[in-house]
Motif scaffolding. Structure first.
Motif, PDB file in Angstrom:
ATOM      1  N   ARG A   1      -4.537  -7.929   3.372  1.00 57.37           N
ATOM      2  CA  ARG A   1      -5.746  -7.139   3.600  1.00 57.37           C
ATOM      3  C   ARG A   1      -5.378  -5.666   3.820  1.00 57.37           C
ATOM      4  NH1 ARG A   1      -8.891  -6.323   8.090  1.00 57.37           N
ATOM      5  NH2 ARG A   1      -7.288  -7.288   9.361  1.00 57.37           N
ATOM      6  N   HIS A   2      -4.289  -5.457   4.586  1.00 57.93           N
ATOM      7  CA  HIS A   2      -3.869  -4.091   4.875  1.00 57.93           C
ATOM      8  C   HIS A   2      -3.112  -3.467   3.720  1.00 57.93           C
ATOM      9  CE1 HIS A   2      -5.235  -4.455   8.866  1.00 57.93           C
ATOM     10  NE2 HIS A   2      -4.335  -5.319   9.243  1.00 57.93           N
ATOM     11  N   LEU A   3      -2.487  -4.346   2.920  1.00 58.95           N
ATOM     12  CA  LEU A   3      -1.513  -3.854   1.950  1.00 58.95           C
ATOM     13  C   LEU A   3      -2.143  -2.903   0.941  1.00 58.95           C
ATOM     14  CD1 LEU A   3       1.437  -4.372   1.787  1.00 58.95           C
ATOM     15  CD2 LEU A   3       1.029  -6.106   0.064  1.00 58.95           C
ATOM     16  N   VAL A   4      -3.254  -3.318   0.361  1.00 61.18           N
ATOM     17  CA  VAL A   4      -3.889  -2.489  -0.658  1.00 61.18           C
ATOM     18  C   VAL A   4      -4.303  -1.153  -0.057  1.00 61.18           C
ATOM     19  CG1 VAL A   4      -5.786  -2.344  -2.288  1.00 61.18           C
ATOM     20  CG2 VAL A   4      -4.679  -4.534  -1.854  1.00 61.18           C
ATOM     21  N   ARG A   5      -4.908  -1.230   1.152  1.00 61.15           N
ATOM     22  CA  ARG A   5      -5.353  -0.010   1.797  1.00 61.15           C
ATOM     23  C   ARG A   5      -4.167   0.875   2.166  1.00 61.15           C
ATOM     24  NH1 ARG A   5      -8.279   2.588   5.196  1.00 61.15           N
ATOM     25  NH2 ARG A   5      -6.974   2.107   6.972  1.00 61.15           N
ATOM     26  N   GLY A   6      -3.113   0.242   2.637  1.00 58.75           N
ATOM     27  CA  GLY A   6      -1.935   1.001   3.046  1.00 58.75           C
ATOM     28  C   GLY A   6      -1.294   1.722   1.886  1.00 58.75           C
ATOM     29  N   LEU A   7      -1.221   1.031   0.751  1.00 57.35           N
ATOM     30  CA  LEU A   7      -0.540   1.635  -0.384  1.00 57.35           C
ATOM     31  C   LEU A   7      -1.398   2.694  -1.064  1.00 57.35           C
ATOM     32  CD1 LEU A   7       1.226  -1.495  -1.863  1.00 57.35           C
ATOM     33  CD2 LEU A   7       2.197   0.314  -0.468  1.00 57.35           C
ATOM     34  N   THR A   8      -2.716   2.640  -0.842  1.00 58.04           N
ATOM     35  CA  THR A   8      -3.565   3.667  -1.450  1.00 58.04           C
ATOM     36  C   THR A   8      -4.061   4.654  -0.404  1.00 58.04           C
ATOM     37  OG1 THR A   8      -5.512   2.298  -1.133  1.00 58.04           O
ATOM     38  CG2 THR A   8      -4.410   2.132  -3.253  1.00 58.04           C
ATOM     39  N   PHE A   9      -3.518   4.565   0.796  1.00 53.51           N
ATOM     40  CA  PHE A   9      -3.979   5.397   1.902  1.00 53.51           C
ATOM     41  C   PHE A   9      -3.898   6.871   1.523  1.00 53.51           C
ATOM     42  CE2 PHE A   9      -3.640   7.550   5.996  1.00 53.51           C
ATOM     43  CZ  PHE A   9      -4.619   6.909   6.715  1.00 53.51           C
TER      44      PHE A   9
ATOM     45  N   PHE B   1      10.715   6.403   7.579  1.00 56.11           N
ATOM     46  CA  PHE B   1      10.346   7.772   7.935  1.00 56.11           C
ATOM     47  C   PHE B   1       9.491   8.426   6.852  1.00 56.11           C
ATOM     48  CE2 PHE B   1      11.280  12.270   7.355  1.00 56.11           C
ATOM     49  CZ  PHE B   1      10.839  12.784   8.555  1.00 56.11           C
ATOM     50  N   TRP B   2       9.970   8.361   5.616  1.00 56.51           N
ATOM     51  CA  TRP B   2       9.251   9.056   4.544  1.00 56.51           C
ATOM     52  C   TRP B   2       7.885   8.451   4.280  1.00 56.51           C
ATOM     53  CZ3 TRP B   2       9.821  13.535   1.908  1.00 56.51           C
ATOM     54  CH2 TRP B   2      10.992  14.246   2.170  1.00 56.51           C
ATOM     55  N   LEU B   3       7.823   7.136   4.291  1.00 52.10           N
ATOM     56  CA  LEU B   3       6.517   6.497   4.090  1.00 52.10           C
ATOM     57  C   LEU B   3       5.543   6.902   5.191  1.00 52.10           C
ATOM     58  CD1 LEU B   3       7.571   2.892   3.025  1.00 52.10           C
ATOM     59  CD2 LEU B   3       6.228   4.491   1.673  1.00 52.10           C
ATOM     60  N   MET B   4       6.008   6.808   6.436  1.00 46.73           N
ATOM     61  CA  MET B   4       5.106   7.095   7.546  1.00 46.73           C
ATOM     62  C   MET B   4       4.730   8.567   7.580  1.00 46.73           C
ATOM     63  SD  MET B   4       4.367   4.252   8.594  1.00 46.73           S
ATOM     64  CE  MET B   4       3.185   4.808   9.809  1.00 46.73           C
ATOM     65  N   LYS B   5       5.641   9.426   7.182  1.00 47.98           N
ATOM     66  CA  LYS B   5       5.340  10.861   7.204  1.00 47.98           C
ATOM     67  C   LYS B   5       4.188  11.178   6.248  1.00 47.98           C
ATOM     68  CE  LYS B   5       7.155  15.467   7.143  1.00 47.98           C
ATOM     69  NZ  LYS B   5       6.107  15.962   6.269  1.00 47.98           N
ATOM     70  N   VAL B   6       4.235  10.584   5.061  1.00 46.33           N
ATOM     71  CA  VAL B   6       3.150  10.806   4.106  1.00 46.33           C
ATOM     72  C   VAL B   6       1.821  10.345   4.703  1.00 46.33           C
ATOM     73  CG1 VAL B   6       2.230  10.114   1.864  1.00 46.33           C
ATOM     74  CG2 VAL B   6       4.661  10.661   2.102  1.00 46.33           C
ATOM     75  N   PHE B   7       1.854   9.183   5.367  1.00 45.03           N
ATOM     76  CA  PHE B   7       0.617   8.666   5.961  1.00 45.03           C
ATOM     77  C   PHE B   7       0.114   9.583   7.080  1.00 45.03           C
ATOM     78  CE2 PHE B   7       2.398   4.358   4.607  1.00 45.03           C
ATOM     79  CZ  PHE B   7       1.665   4.361   3.449  1.00 45.03           C
ATOM     80  N   PHE B   8       1.021  10.016   7.934  1.00 46.30           N
ATOM     81  CA  PHE B   8       0.610  10.886   9.047  1.00 46.30           C
ATOM     82  C   PHE B   8       0.079  12.220   8.531  1.00 46.30           C
ATOM     83  CE2 PHE B   8       3.591   8.453  11.967  1.00 46.30           C
ATOM     84  CZ  PHE B   8       2.553   7.862  12.649  1.00 46.30           C
TER      85      PHE B   8
ATOM     86  N   VAL C   1      -5.494   5.992  19.432  1.00 49.31           N
ATOM     87  CA  VAL C   1      -6.171   6.410  18.204  1.00 49.31           C
ATOM     88  C   VAL C   1      -5.240   6.372  16.991  1.00 49.31           C
ATOM     89  CG1 VAL C   1      -7.347   8.320  17.069  1.00 49.31           C
ATOM     90  CG2 VAL C   1      -7.805   7.837  19.479  1.00 49.31           C
ATOM     91  N   THR C   2      -4.097   7.026  17.106  1.00 46.93           N
ATOM     92  CA  THR C   2      -3.241   7.176  15.932  1.00 46.93           C
ATOM     93  C   THR C   2      -2.697   5.830  15.448  1.00 46.93           C
ATOM     94  OG1 THR C   2      -2.585   9.257  16.909  1.00 46.93           O
ATOM     95  CG2 THR C   2      -1.375   8.537  14.978  1.00 46.93           C
ATOM     96  N   LEU C   3      -2.053   5.088  16.351  1.00 42.51           N
ATOM     97  CA  LEU C   3      -1.441   3.828  15.924  1.00 42.51           C
ATOM     98  C   LEU C   3      -2.473   2.825  15.392  1.00 42.51           C
ATOM     99  CD1 LEU C   3       1.558   3.048  18.288  1.00 42.51           C
ATOM    100  CD2 LEU C   3       1.545   3.841  15.922  1.00 42.51           C
ATOM    101  N   PRO C   4      -3.594   2.622  16.089  1.00 45.66           N
ATOM    102  CA  PRO C   4      -4.583   1.697  15.526  1.00 45.66           C
ATOM    103  C   PRO C   4      -5.082   2.128  14.143  1.00 45.66           C
ATOM    104  CG  PRO C   4      -5.121   2.184  17.807  1.00 45.66           C
ATOM    105  CD  PRO C   4      -3.991   3.081  17.433  1.00 45.66           C
ATOM    106  N   MET C   5      -5.213   3.441  13.947  1.00 45.50           N
ATOM    107  CA  MET C   5      -5.655   3.911  12.636  1.00 45.50           C
ATOM    108  C   MET C   5      -4.590   3.688  11.577  1.00 45.50           C
ATOM    109  SD  MET C   5      -7.595   7.498  13.159  1.00 45.50           S
ATOM    110  CE  MET C   5      -7.608   7.860  11.415  1.00 45.50           C
ATOM    111  N   MET C   6      -3.334   3.629  12.033  1.00 47.06           N
ATOM    112  CA  MET C   6      -2.211   3.514  11.113  1.00 47.06           C
ATOM    113  C   MET C   6      -1.808   2.069  10.868  1.00 47.06           C
ATOM    114  SD  MET C   6      -0.905   6.276   9.871  1.00 47.06           S
ATOM    115  CE  MET C   6      -2.104   7.557   9.784  1.00 47.06           C
ATOM    116  N   ARG C   7      -2.628   1.127  11.294  1.00 51.72           N
ATOM    117  CA  ARG C   7      -2.247  -0.276  11.193  1.00 51.72           C
ATOM    118  C   ARG C   7      -1.879  -0.647   9.748  1.00 51.72           C
ATOM    119  NH1 ARG C   7      -6.780  -3.637  13.648  1.00 51.72           N
ATOM    120  NH2 ARG C   7      -6.735  -1.961  15.159  1.00 51.72           N
ATOM    121  N   ALA C   8      -2.721  -0.247   8.813  1.00 54.59           N
ATOM    122  CA  ALA C   8      -2.475  -0.611   7.423  1.00 54.59           C
ATOM    123  C   ALA C   8      -1.200   0.045   6.879  1.00 54.59           C
ATOM    124  CB  ALA C   8      -3.685  -0.260   6.576  1.00 54.59           C
ATOM    125  N   PRO C   9      -1.035   1.339   7.031  1.00 60.90           N
ATOM    126  CA  PRO C   9       0.207   1.956   6.569  1.00 60.90           C
ATOM    127  C   PRO C   9       1.437   1.367   7.250  1.00 60.90           C
ATOM    128  CG  PRO C   9      -1.406   3.647   7.033  1.00 60.90           C
ATOM    129  CD  PRO C   9      -2.009   2.355   7.472  1.00 60.90           C
TER     130      PRO C   9
END
Lengths: 286, 355
Positions: A273-281, A164-171, A196-204
């Motif tokens: 590939r997603h990990l770096v982007r996800g963690l720096t999103f 929840f907390w991780l995804m909330k920050v991303f959203f 739109v939202t979920l595909p954009m959130m693939r990395a996070p």
């Protein structure tokens, strides 16, 4: 110039120390996994990094092929615990991620349930020990004891706050106009989310899921209390790899540890590939 | 092909009033511009038209039909967002195609429309790229293409070219006007740039703190502002506003207005910089005005004059022989003087009587 050179030296020294602290124990485990019994407790000059007499006996042993070197025959093999860990951690991750993502999205977009974030965090404020015994009673009453789905359920609940907390920050970091544009261009709220939202959130999503999976995968306490025989997980099974006659079965444990490290590492490589982007999103403006 | 109207629309966010009792009508096929300083409610108006926000009270009408309860997807209005809001996980082409796909168009028609719009905006060569690999100007074109690709009743644009540099903005401005003419649709445009607003709009509305101050053609508003604050929003450099004494003098006596030439209630006068004449003084007899700054801009020169303690700015043609420290006299044609009451309200009637 000389100052920056000495600084560079210090920097690399620090990196080497950090690497040594992280990697040496892992390398030692790898080495141990291939050592025969005789080398498990070697000391002094007998102690080597490379097994003198490399063998797959440790792996054969935990998968049930009795080996002459090992006195104790195992009560059960590692197959079921590995299956149990895989099933419960995966399903638990699915539960935590889907519930956590939905809750985070709702809160981030609609602001409903303003107390939810802290209420969820509260789950983590209790010492696990204080919660687990009551949970044990509840699970027993619900008939969920010693089952992979019972474990999965509690894993999903326990790791929900992280998801929840991780995804909330991303959203929160996602520009709202993108979703609004989709709405204006003809999407319903649900279509906006799926198109739109979920595909954009693939990395996070990928990085949060990996994080949650690792938490579930390495749990010991919960599995120890909620499973008894049939569905013990890898960590619980690993603890049982000892006997009064032989003491700790180091080689067998190392072999199992090596196997246990495979799924998280594989997952990590798959989503690297997603990990770096996800963690720096959100840290980078587009 | 739509007339968009607000009837007494109010919208606030908590204690902040974003739109205060607003009533206006944007006519069919009009290039209409909302102009105002930041936080004046421009974007909120667009969001209300789109249906992304619901009004607290009042009615929003599209072609005479109340749309208060209609979801954004049902209003058939296209929008270009300020930050463009392209979908980063899709290529330019997928972005442009999106509105048609969502509306269930036939694939052959989608391909035809996308090709047509891409040709019109000259972006055929970048269709395969994701937004991250496009330049600012290209992204803006893709965003506009996504709005143009379907057949909405009106286009809304929220400062879509603010991210571009000055030269590209000028080009984009001309192009937007052309696109609007060709599409033959209502276009509602929001900007914080007064020059942009005046150059593109058929009619414009001036917003101040959530209120509609004035609505009209750019030249109407420029020539006959309803208040001193509206007058100051349009035009660069801003209009010179000077307090007028009971005796009819301003700027320490440098400007004198006989009683017959000024309305009784006038407390302030306003003079556009281009209507203020600055004349070089050969001797120092009338020493009340002194040049404190000269900014040559090429075609024109902005001269700042200290007239009895009041600071006046004048725009002069070419590059006159005036230097910092020069003694000058100022002249103004009374027909070009704006009169304002003590509350800043314009006193137009008198000026018309005089002309």
């Amino acid at each position: 110039m000389s100052r920056s050179l000495s600084f560079e030296c210090l920097r690399y020294a620090a990196i080497l120390v950090a690497l040594a602290i992280t990697l040496v124990p892992i390398l030692w485990m790898v080495s141990m996994a291939f050592k025969p019994v005789a080398e498990w407790q070697a000391t002094g000059s007998d102690l080597t990094w490379i097994p003198k007499d490399p063998t797959l006996d440790n792996f054969r042993y935990i998968f049930g092929e009795s080996s002459s070197n090992l006195i104790v025959a195992l009560e059960r093999t590692a197959v079921k615990p590995i299956l149990s860990s895989l099933l419960s951690a995966t399903l638990g991750t699915l539960i935590a991620m889907s519930a956590g993502t939905a809750a985070a999205y709702g809160l981030s977009r609609y602001g409903t349930g303003a107390n939810l974030p802290l209420a969820l965090l509260q789950l983590r404020l209790f010492p696990p020990m204080a919660v687990m015994i009551p949970v044990m009673v509840m699970w027993s009453w619900l008939g969920l004891m010693d089952s992979w789905y019972g474990l999965a359920l509690i894993y999903g609940i326990v790791t929900l706050p992280f998801a929840f907390w991780l995804m909330k920050v991303f959203f929160d970091d996602m520009p709202r106009e993108i979703e609004e544009a989709a709405q204006v261009e003809g999407c319903s709220r649900w279509r906006v989310f799926t198109r739109v939202t979920l595909p954009m959130m693939r990395a996070p999503l990928a990085s949060a899921a990996l994080f949650v999976f690792i938490l579930n995968w390495s749990d010991y306490l919960i599995a120890l209390l909620l499973t008894t025989r049939e569905w013990v997980t890898i960590p619980v099974y690993m603890a049982s790899l000892s006997s009064s006659m032989t003491g700790q079965l180091y080689g067998a444990k190392a072999a199992l540890g090596l196997i246990a490290a495979v799924p998280p590492v594989l997952l990590g490589i798959m989503i690297q590939r997603h990990l770096v982007r996800g963690l720096t999103f959100g840290a980078l403006r587009q | 092909m739509a007339e968009i109207a607000f009837r007494n629309v109010c919208k606030s966010y908590g204690a902040t009033v974003a739109v205060k009792d607003m009533t206006f009508t944007v006519h069919d096929n009009e290039f209409f511009c909302f102009f105002g300083p930041p936080l004046s409610g421009k974007t909120t108006i667009l969001r209300l038209i789109l249906g992304l926000e619901r009004p607290d009270s009042g009615e929003i009408l599209i072609d005479g039909r109340p749309v208060n309860g209609v979801a954004p997807a049902g209003r058939n209005i296209a929008m270009v967002f300020q930050n463009l809001a392209l979908f980063p996980h899709m290529t330019a082409e997928e972005n442009i195609r999106f509105p048609l796909v969502e509306r269930g168009e036939r694939p052959d028609r989608i391909a035809a429309r996308v090709g047509e719009v891409a040709r019109k905006l000259r972006i055929g060569h970048i269709l395969h790229k994701p937004p991250a690999l496009l330049s600012g100007g290209e992204r803006q074109r893709v965003a506009i293409a996504r709005a143009l690709v379907r057949d909405p009743v009106a286009y809304l644009m929220d400062d879509p070219i603010s991210a571009l540099d000055a030269r590209l903005r000028e080009e984009a401005r001309v192009e937007l006007k052309r696109i609007q003419r060709e599409a033959g649709r209502t276009l509602i445009y929001v900007t914080h740039d007064q020059e942009e607003a005046m150059s593109v709009a058929d009619r414009m509305a001036i917003l101040e703190e959530g209120c509609l101050s004035q609505i009209g053609t750019p030249s109407e508003i420029y020539d006959r502002p309803v208040s001193a604050s509206v007058a100051c929003l349009l035009g660069s450099p801003v209009m010179n506003i000077l307090p007028l004494t009971k005796e009819g003098t301003a700027a320490g006596g440098a400007i004198r207005l006989p009683p017959v030439l000024r309305p009784q209630a006038a407390a302030f006068i306003g003079i556009r910089p281009e209507n203020l004449h600055v004349l070089q003084q050969d001797n120092d007899e009338d020493g009340s005005c002194r040049v404190t700054d000269v900014e040559p801009l090429g075609g024109t020169t902005v001269v700042t004059v200290d007239a009895g303690g009041a600071v006046l700015r004048a725009v002069l043609r070419g590059q006159p022989d005036i230097h910092i420290g020069s003694r000058v006299t100022i002249r103004v044609d009374v027909a070009h003087v704006h009169f304002f009451g003590s509350g800043g309200e314009a006193l137009h009637q008198h000026r018309e009587g005089l002309a």
